[in-house]
Design a protein around this motif. Structure first.
Motif, PDB file in Angstrom:
ATOM      1  N   GLY A  28       3.140   4.769 -10.214  1.00  0.00           N
ATOM      2  CA  GLY A  28       4.374   4.262 -10.821  1.00  0.00           C
ATOM      3  C   GLY A  28       3.938   2.918 -10.956  1.00  0.00           C
ATOM      4  N   LYS A  29       3.468   2.681 -10.181  1.00  0.00           N
ATOM      5  CA  LYS A  29       2.575   0.851  -9.832  1.00  0.00           C
ATOM      6  C   LYS A  29       1.516   0.265  -9.919  1.00  0.00           C
ATOM      7  CE  LYS A  29       5.943   0.287  -5.898  1.00  0.00           C
ATOM      8  NZ  LYS A  29       5.928  -0.098  -4.198  1.00  0.00           N
ATOM      9  N   SER A  30       0.722   0.661 -10.775  1.00  0.00           N
ATOM     10  CA  SER A  30      -0.367   0.741 -11.050  1.00  0.00           C
ATOM     11  C   SER A  30      -0.826  -0.712 -11.998  1.00  0.00           C
ATOM     12  CB  SER A  30      -1.496   2.478 -11.965  1.00  0.00           C
ATOM     13  OG  SER A  30      -1.424   3.001 -10.939  1.00  0.00           O
ATOM     14  N   LYS A  31      -1.568  -1.067 -11.617  1.00  0.00           N
ATOM     15  CA  LYS A  31      -1.464  -1.828 -13.316  1.00  0.00           C
ATOM     16  C   LYS A  31      -2.681  -2.117 -13.638  1.00  0.00           C
ATOM     17  CE  LYS A  31       0.796  -5.788 -11.177  1.00  0.00           C
ATOM     18  NZ  LYS A  31       0.581  -7.536 -10.473  1.00  0.00           N
ATOM     19  N   TYR A  32      -3.711  -1.454 -13.676  1.00  0.00           N
ATOM     20  CA  TYR A  32      -5.272  -1.013 -14.306  1.00  0.00           C
ATOM     21  C   TYR A  32      -5.157   0.446 -13.903  1.00  0.00           C
ATOM     22  CZ  TYR A  32      -5.416  -6.128 -12.624  1.00  0.00           C
ATOM     23  OH  TYR A  32      -4.687  -7.573 -12.681  1.00  0.00           O
TER      24      TYR A  32
END
Length: 219
Positions: A28-32
């Motif tokens: 849910g909070k992944s950027k990469y």
């Protein structure tokens, strides 16, 4: 009662033998996110990658799903990937950009080594990315055929692109060199379905020859 207890004990023995089950990851909070080389195009894996991308969709900045035998990009929903800047879907089996997700901030797209043909319908989806600056389409049927048609398709579909297949790309629709008058209006407003008729006009071909520069993609 005893049988039930025995069953419960058997379950406990099995858990102890196999070890604890790892919880499913949360994205849910992944950027990469790098999901390359996972064979995610198979029917068994497709629901999992769809769930993962929908869960991480709003926070993803970089996504790599290269070499997964994907024939279409997973359906991430109407909201798409609103913060995505870099997308790598190279080395798959895509035949169109139409399945790619909505990503209004996308700046870099790698579609190299897919199966995208030299057809306007196949590249129309690229026009969804008004901020796209870097595009890789090498080793697709579209880039292996008529070189001028390839450049025309990129120019109309991606007016902001400045780098094509690792080379500087000079697009006549951008900057001070953009044509004016009737031709400039036509370049900006003609629907993609009518473009093949326009670009074959002798005046357009002459303009293409005049705009070519050494080492720089251009008309």
């Amino acid at each position: 009662g005893g049988g039930g207890g025995g069953g419960g004990g058997g379950g406990g023995d099995r858990d102890a033998r196999d070890g604890p089950v790892a919880p499913a990851p949360h994205w849910g909070k992944s950027k990469y996110l790098n999901l390359s080389y996972q064979d995610l195009g198979t029917p068994y894996q497709r629901p999992e990658i769809t769930r993962t991308l929908r869960e991480a969709g709003r926070t993803l900045v970089t996504l790599r799903v290269a070499a997964n035998a994907l024939e279409a990009f997973p359906d991430v929903g109407w909201g798409g990937l609103p913060n995505l800047l870099t997308l790598d879907v190279s080395m798959n089996r895509l035949r169109s950009a139409g399945s790619l997700p909505r990503a209004p901030r996308l700046a870099s797209l790698n579609l190299a080594r897919n199966e995208i043909p030299a057809a306007w319908a196949a590249v129309r989806g690229l026009s969804w990315y008004p901020r796209l600056r870097s595009l890789f389409l090498a080793d697709n049927p579209i880039s292996d055929g008529d070189g001028q048609l390839y450049l025309d398709m990129v120019a109309w579909s991606c007016p902001a692109v400045a780098s094509l297949d690792g080379q500087a790309f000079s697009n006549p629709l951008r900057g001070e060199g953009a044509p004016g008058g009737l031709r400039g209006w036509a370049l900006r407003t003609i629907p993609p379905t009518m473009l093949p008729f326009f670009i074959t006009h002798p005046s357009a071909q002459e303009s293409a020859r005049q705009r070519r520069q050494g080492g720089v993609w251009g008309w």
